[in-house]
Enzyme design. Structure first.
Site, short mmCIF file in Angstrom:
data_model
loop_
_atom_site.label_atom_id
_atom_site.label_comp_id
_atom_site.label_asym_id
_atom_site.label_seq_id
_atom_site.Cartn_x
_atom_site.Cartn_y
_atom_site.Cartn_z
N SER A 49 0.83 -1.20 0.00
CA SER A 49 0.00 0.00 0.00
C SER A 49 0.87 1.26 0.00
O SER A 49 0.39 2.35 -0.32
CB SER A 49 -0.93 0.01 1.22
OG SER A 49 -0.19 -0.21 2.41
N GLU A 186 -9.19 -9.89 3.72
CA GLU A 186 -9.53 -8.48 3.48
C GLU A 186 -10.94 -8.36 2.91
O GLU A 186 -11.31 -9.07 1.96
CB GLU A 186 -8.52 -7.83 2.51
CG GLU A 186 -8.90 -6.37 2.23
CD GLU A 186 -7.80 -5.52 1.61
OE1 GLU A 186 -6.66 -6.00 1.47
OE2 GLU A 186 -8.11 -4.36 1.28
#
Ligand code: KIV
Length: 282
Positions: A49, A186
């Protein structure tokens, strides 16, 4: 105070067995790692990320091995006691199992990671097995897999119908059999996350997967208001650091423009008598 003893896989497994939640956060740099360890997190994920959060890309795909290994090494220097997970970037493990092993090994030997994370479903079970055979602890990231957004059709939650949820459960079983040491789920509803968590001895870390996982992770920058992109609805917000940063910069600019900065306390002093000597030219 941070944890005094090194957090290991055994620590995480013991926490699961004892019903103690595992605290995981992302970090990409040394000072953040120092702060997170002092605040007592169990594990740090050096997530890809970073490509979005710090480098301004619109996906995680541009992260590279060199970048990820350098950042993971910095985080390890700041947080020697946490369980450190290096996130394998796009195409560092998907091409061949041999390449996956070699790249994963860099996180272990050059950055001092305790484990690596790969985003995959059952199609890459042989790759997970190859890494496990090479004694590399692998966390498998399931559900919404940001490296596969172009195949998944965007950032969509997963496992929302019974068939998908069953498939996730089967994938989790296969990954455990292949030798994975932990799972990350997730963006999925609590029900499949609960089934997976209860069906395995592996520590299961949720990222927007409801309350039943053994622990939770979010992107630190989302949690403290330091990221600019859209923040997923499951992220709790504890600070607004970007607006604090902006107001500090505004005050700095105003102080320079008004002459308030630099003041006497910001200036170096000449040695005694030297200012007068300089003035008189002698
Ligand atoms: O890259 C990352 O930060 C991640 C988390 C969102 C789990 O994979």
């Amino acid at each position: 105070m941070g944890p005094r003893e090194k957090v290991t896989l055994a620590t995480l497994r013991a926490k699961k067995r004892a019903g103690q939640k595992i605290v995981v956060l992302t970090a990409y740099d040394y000072p953040t790692a120092v702060a997170e360890q002092e605040a007592g997190v169990d594990a740090i994920l050096v997530g890809d990320s970073v490509a979005q959060v710090l480098l301004g890309h619109d996906s995680t795909l541009p992260a590279t091995m060199d970048l990820m290994v350098a950042l993971a090494a910095a985080v390890r220097r700041g947080a020697p006691h946490v369980y450190l997970i290096g996130d394998m970037p796009f195409l560092s493990y998907q091409v061949t199992p041999a390449e996956a092993v070699r790249n994963a090994g860099r996180f272990m030997t050059h950055a001092g990671c305790d484990a690596v994370k790969v985003e995959c479903d059952a199609r890459l079970v042989d790759t997970v097995a190859a890494m496990a055979r090479a004694s590399i602890p692998v966390m498998v990231h399931m559900g919404l897999r940001p490296q596969s957004i172009h195949q998944l059709g965007g950032y969509r939650s997963q496992g929302r119908n019974a068939d998908d949820a069953q498939r996730l459960l089967q994938d989790a079983r296969q990954m455990e059999q292949a030798g994975a040491v932990a799972l990350l789920l997730e963006a999925m509803p609590p029900e499949p996350a609960r089934m997976i968590t209860e069906s395995t001895e592996l520590p299961v870390i949720g990222c927007g997967a409801g309350p039943y996982c053994d622990g939770h992770v979010v992107v630190l920058h989302d949690m403290v208001g330091l990221s600019l992109g859209p923040v997923p609805r499951f992220v709790p917000r504890y600070a607004e650091l970007l607006s604090e940063l902006k107001s500090a910069v505004e005050r700095y600019a105003a102080d320079i423009r008004s002459g308030a900065y630099p003041a006497a306390e910001h200036c170096y002093q000449m040695a005694a008598g030297q200012a007068e000597r300089l003035e008189s030219g002698k």
